[in-house]
Design an enzyme around this catalytic site. Structure first.
Site, PDB file in Angstrom:
ATOM      1  N   HIS A 226      39.616  42.915  41.595  1.00 23.02           N
ATOM      2  CA  HIS A 226      39.862  44.317  41.246  1.00 23.02           C
ATOM      3  C   HIS A 226      40.140  45.044  42.557  1.00 23.02           C
ATOM      4  O   HIS A 226      39.220  45.354  43.293  1.00 23.02           O
ATOM      5  CB  HIS A 226      38.633  44.879  40.543  1.00 23.02           C
ATOM      6  CG  HIS A 226      38.733  46.347  40.302  1.00 23.02           C
ATOM      7  ND1 HIS A 226      39.489  46.869  39.281  1.00 23.02           N
ATOM      8  CD2 HIS A 226      38.200  47.404  40.944  1.00 23.02           C
ATOM      9  CE1 HIS A 226      39.400  48.179  39.301  1.00 23.02           C
ATOM     10  NE2 HIS A 226      38.625  48.542  40.302  1.00 23.02           N
ATOM     11  N   ASP A 338      37.584  49.478  35.357  1.00 20.94           N
ATOM     12  CA  ASP A 338      36.744  50.308  36.228  1.00 20.94           C
ATOM     13  C   ASP A 338      36.946  51.810  36.057  1.00 20.94           C
ATOM     14  O   ASP A 338      36.311  52.588  36.740  1.00 20.94           O
ATOM     15  CB  ASP A 338      37.025  49.909  37.696  1.00 20.94           C
ATOM     16  CG  ASP A 338      36.026  50.502  38.661  1.00 20.94           C
ATOM     17  OD1 ASP A 338      34.871  50.695  38.251  1.00 20.94           O
ATOM     18  OD2 ASP A 338      36.396  50.778  39.815  1.00 20.94           O
TER      19      ASP A 338
HETATM   20 ZN   LIG Z   1      37.993  50.437  40.882  1.00 18.60          ZN
END
Ligand SMILES: [Zn+2]
Length: 970
Positions: A226, A338
């Site tokens: 990520h 996220d």
């Molecule tokens: Zn992030």
């Protein structure tokens, strides 16, 4: 060298000086090139050799400190270096006397988030304020033999030990594993590990060969990093982070047949293509081979509550277009592990853009209420549903540790009927990705007694299996509200304002450009608009728009927003000029790009405006009365609003004896995550800024000035927006630290919910705290407006650049009323210690007597550009017959065919019938999806100078149409 990044060729050909292990290197944010040279010694001939190069890493996770990309002498990237991958491959069968040479482009990124002392105020977040002292010291630069048997033994032992730690104390399997590990270690001679590793492994082999049980949980491991497109590092560093991680991942793919890696964000691929084309070529091959998997279909992993509906659609159109053009594929799933909460508008937009699944991880961060499903159907505000997975492993950076796997199996909510969950596997946030150690673990975990089964899998394959396992998934209706990071609706005001302004201007630039193209053949600025949209979309990344990045990132973003505005104003001016409307501040015609009428000018038209008449009267008691044909407002000598009356009903929005326009200052010191979080305890302290104002009349406005702390505010209060709204233009010189500024209005309305605009619609939220879920939503967000209403009477609150608000129930004189508050500014000190310091402006509008239609119109009007021109009046290119169906976008098609794209939405939450009238001559019309692909024909009713389409819409439905011009020659 110690400055900004330089070209690879320049780095390789630069003059080098002697450097010894133990020497210091790298000021904060600097780039240093190392050259490693050597010769294979005779005793290493024929062996598998690697260099271990420790730049001075500490053992904490990758991506937050020094990192590097290794090159060969010809400039081809080899792989990255980070704290948990310090090796450079030299040779599998080294030849005696072979010369070794590598070049290492190392970034001395400072540690901004220190796990031992997190959220400490730091000046390291911008080049200019960062430390010039050297941050790192090279610890090792050794040519080493890689002993595969030892590597394997380490993973045999680790996997079994971590498994045993997760098994119940009384379990047979645990007892046998622990005894087996003991025996294996007895067979290991610590003075001859190389020579005895095989014997130790033989002891462990039967334990590793015992198969998993039939009902064991199944983990789909997806290689992943990520990579935040900007956060505790600037954008330019992310460009390199992507190259580092991708170069290592394509190498892992080459070396491990079973490994599958997924990467999101078209922007990151575009950076790779531009800056490291050699790596991009390898990625392209791995994509074609099905091993490197683009996911998400978006330009970036955007914030998923703050962007407008059009902007979210463009995240998909620009993202999918890139993947289609470069790789010939489209992503089937949306991947937002996220982002800080997910709008209830998303399911419709995801389905409309052709997505079949959605993945998020972030809800595991909920403070109060564990989310009740792992795999479910997510139903949006309009009733659209999308198959969604929320991995029970609770991280987007899984290491496949025993603890993680056991947690995933334990937490998987649908275990009674299903068995599969996904684990994004690899170092994330700052990049790093999957390691060979994780691949070694996965091999041992494929079918292991006592453990979930692990296999590398493509996300699409996982979702297909998950759907099959769960034919009747549970349904979650409405927003996926994140019970954390509630400050991100407000932090870094310039991001919010820049984003809102850019979104409005971009849609306006498309509207006038399309009108000019259709009506007078003005060239449509495809390239310019594409470039601008990509800039807007990048800045919606989930640490930029939310305001949670270092000062460097936000400083650059402010500059980019200013540049975007300039470019869009140029396009608008040019298109209007082509339409015979020259911009002129003294012009007699008004330009209305809003989807609702403004001062008598129709949506999309250029015409003479009929502004509402407003009167102002100073009274003996020091108060001032503002009146239009629709409302009246009384402002007292303290600059507060004591009455706000809807003249049609005669009702006062302000409860008797209360005062609105009250600024309230709270201490705002969250326990963690300063820029992100507003903690509920902020309400424990409050200072009402009611006294000491200077109040004067200027024209038909009341100007209120007040000082507080080290700050001051000037408010211009007037009646505007067709005489329907009390408009307050705030100019705040904000010099507070760790404070939260709210603008409060008591509201004499009995309601237990407030309505908040989402993209293409609205949702309701409780104003009480009956349940822990209601209570956790003590600070929420809206797009442009929120509305507090009871049957027959409501009060709308709209703004031009903020998103946070709260509505609470207050008893006044034995009656329940509401307090409605805009969140104006915060002042967190981490990660940007100067967050929001200086002059900030924002406009708010309050409409007494409003319903959803009025609130929607106000939201559009308070954000609309205000332009006057000289020239001739012009009707709209596209007009809707009802205010329930609003035009969201008018543009030319992305495929540059010249077709017109018209997008509308139902705004009121009811079924609607509308006629869309499109000026000009059109040969045929189609309904298209959000990617502008035809889904069906729509009949056009032709008239001499216009065509019309009859439209029936569901509540909150978004509908896109495509029309071909008669003279297009196609
Ligand atoms: Zn992030």
């Amino acid at each position: 060298m110690n400055g900004e990044p330089i070209a690879v060729a320049d780095g390789i050909s630069a003059p080098y000086r002697e450097f010894a292990v133990g020497d210091a290197w790298g000021r904060a944010w600097g780039t240093t090139w190392f050259r490693l040279t050597g010769v294979v010694p005779p005793e290493f001939a024929g062996r598998h050799l690697e260099i271990v190069f420790d730049l001075g890493f500490d053992r904490s996770k990758p991506g937050f400190q020094a990192e590097a990309l290794v090159y060969r002498g010809d400039g081809t990237p080899v792989r990255s270096l980070h704290p948990l991958a310090q090796w450079i491959p030299v040779s599998r069968t080294a030849a005696r006397g072979e010369r070794i040479e590598f070049f290492v482009e190392a970034s001395s990124n400072p540690l901004i988030l220190d796990d031992d002392d997190p959220f400490r105020v730091t000046l390291e977040g911008d080049w200019a304020t960062s430390n010039e002292a050297l941050l790192y010291r090279v610890q090792r630069a050794d040519l080493c033999v890689f002993e595969e048997e030892v590597f394997d033994l380490v993973h045999d032992v680790e996997v079994l030990l971590e498994l045993a730690e997760q098994l119940p104390a009384e379990s047979t399997r645990r007892a046998r594993v622990l005894v087996g590990l003991g025996r294996a270690l007895d067979r290991l001679d610590l003075t001859d590990i190389d020579g005895t590793a095989s014997a130790a492994r033989e002891t462990l082999a039967p334990l590793l060969a015992a198969p998993a049980s039939q009902t064991s949980h199944r983990i789909a491991a997806v290689g992943h990093a990520h990579i935040d497109s900007a956060w505790l590092w600037p954008l330019r560093e992310t460009v390199r982070k992507v190259a580092r991680t991708a170069s290592s991942m394509v190498t892992l793919i080459d070396e491990h047949d079973e490994f599958v890696y997924a990467m999101s964000s078209a922007q990151q691929y575009a950076w790779l293509k531009q800056h490291r084309p050699e790596v991009f070529e390898r990625v392209r091959q791995a994509v074609a081979g099905g091993r490197f998997v683009p996911v998400g279909g978006m330009w970036v992993e955007a914030d998923a509550v703050l962007p407008s509906g059009e902007a979210l659609i463009r995240q998909f159109t620009y993202g999918q277009r890139f993947f289609r053009d470069e790789f010939g594929i489209e992503c089937r799933g949306a991947w937002l592990p996220d982002s800080f909460g997910y709008s209830a508008a998303l399911p419709q937009l995801l389905v409309g853009a052709g997505f079949e699944w959605f993945l998020t991880q972030k809800l595991s961060w909920n403070e109060r209420n564990p989310f009740p499903h792992s795999t479910f159907l997510w139903e949006g505000v309009d009733g659209s549903r999308i198959f969604t997975h929320f991995p029970p492993v609770d991280t987007y950076s899984s290491q496949l540790s025993g603890a993680e796997l056991a947690l995933a199996a334990r937490q998987f909510r649908e275990k009674a009927v299903a068995s599969s969950s996904l684990a994004p596997t690899g170092w994330g946030d700052g990049g790093g990705g999957t390691t060979r150690e994780m691949i070694a673990r996965a091999r041992r975990l494929a079918d292991l007694e006592g453990s979930p089964r692990v296999s590398w899998e493509k996300p699409d394959a996982f979702f297909a299996r998950a759907k099959e396992e769960l034919p009747e998934p549970p349904v979650w209706r409405g927003e996926l509200y994140l019970e954390l990071h509630r400050g991100t609706y407000t932090t870094q005001h310039a991001m919010k304002q820049g984003n809102r302004r850019s979104e409005v201007l971009a849609v306006e630039a498309e509207l006038w450009s399309a009108a000019a193209a259709v009506r007078v053949g003005h060239p449509y600025p495809y390239d310019a608009l594409d470039a601008i949209w990509r800039d807007i979309l990048l800045l919606q990344f989930h640490d930029i728009l939310p305001g949670s990045s270092i000062a460097w990132v936000h400083r650059e973003a402010r500059d980019r927003y200013a540049d975007i505005a300039t470019r869009l104003e140029d396009i608008v001016g040019s298109a209007l000029g082509a339409l015979g409307a020259e911009l002129d501040p003294d012009g007699d015609l008004s330009v209305n790009a809003a989807p609702v009428a403004a001062a008598g000018v129709r949506s999309g038209a250029i015409d003479a405006a009929a502004p509402a008449r407003v009167s102002i009267e100073s009274r003996d008691d020091g108060s001032i009365l503002l009146t239009s044909g629709s409302i009246s407002a009384q402002i007292d000598a303290d600059g507060l609003v004591v009455h706000l009356i809807d003249l049609a009903s005669g009702r006062d929005a302000i409860p008797a004896g209360s005062r609105g326009n009250l600024l309230q200052l709270h201490q705002d010191f969250p326990n963690l995550w300063d820029a992100w979080d507003v903690d509920q305890h902020y309400r424990g302290t409050r200072r009402d800024l009611a006294e000491g104002a200077s109040v004067r009349v200027e024209g038909t406005a009341v100007v209120v000035e007040r000082s507080f702390g080290n700050s001051s505010i000037e408010q211009r209060i007037s009646i505007g927006l067709d005489g329907a709204a009390l408009v307050i233009d705030n100019r705040i010189d904000w010099r507070e630290r760790e404070k939260f500024l709210k603008l409060a209005f008591p509201v004499d309305v009995f309601a237990d919910t407030a309505l908040a605009e989402t993209q293409f619609g609205y949702q309701t939220r409780a104003t009480h705290e009956n349940t822990s879920w209601d209570d956790a939503r003590f600070e929420t967000h809206a797009q442009r407006w929120f509305l507090v209403q009871e049957p027959g009477f409501g009060v709308a609150f709209a703004n031009d650049s903020t998103y946070g608000f709260d509505v609470t129930r207050v008893e006044r004189d034995g009656r329940i009323t509401q307090d409605a508050r805009f969140s104006l500014l915060r002042a967190p000190r981490y990660p940007d210690p100067e967050t929001d310091q200086g002059v900030q402006t924002m406009r708010v509008a309050i409409v007494p007597g409003a319903d959803v239609a009025a609130a929607t119109a106000t939201g559009h009007l308070v954000n609309a550009s205000r332009r006057t021109v000289r020239g001739t009046a012009l009707g709209p290119l596209v007009a809707s017959s009802t205010p329930a169906v609003l035009v969201s976008a008018v543009k030319l098609a992305d495929d540059r065919s010249g077709d017109l794209i018209v997008r509308v939405y139902e705004a009121l939450g009811a079924r609607a019938h509308a006629t869309l009238q499109v000026a000009g001559r059109w040969s045929d019309g189609h309904r298209v999806d959000l990617l502008e692909r035809i889904t069906g024909a729509v009949p056009l009713t032709q008239a001499a100078d216009a065509s019309s389409i009859a439209v029936d819409l569901r509540p909150f439905e978004v509908a896109t149409f495509r029309l071909r011009r008669v003279d297009s020659g196609r």
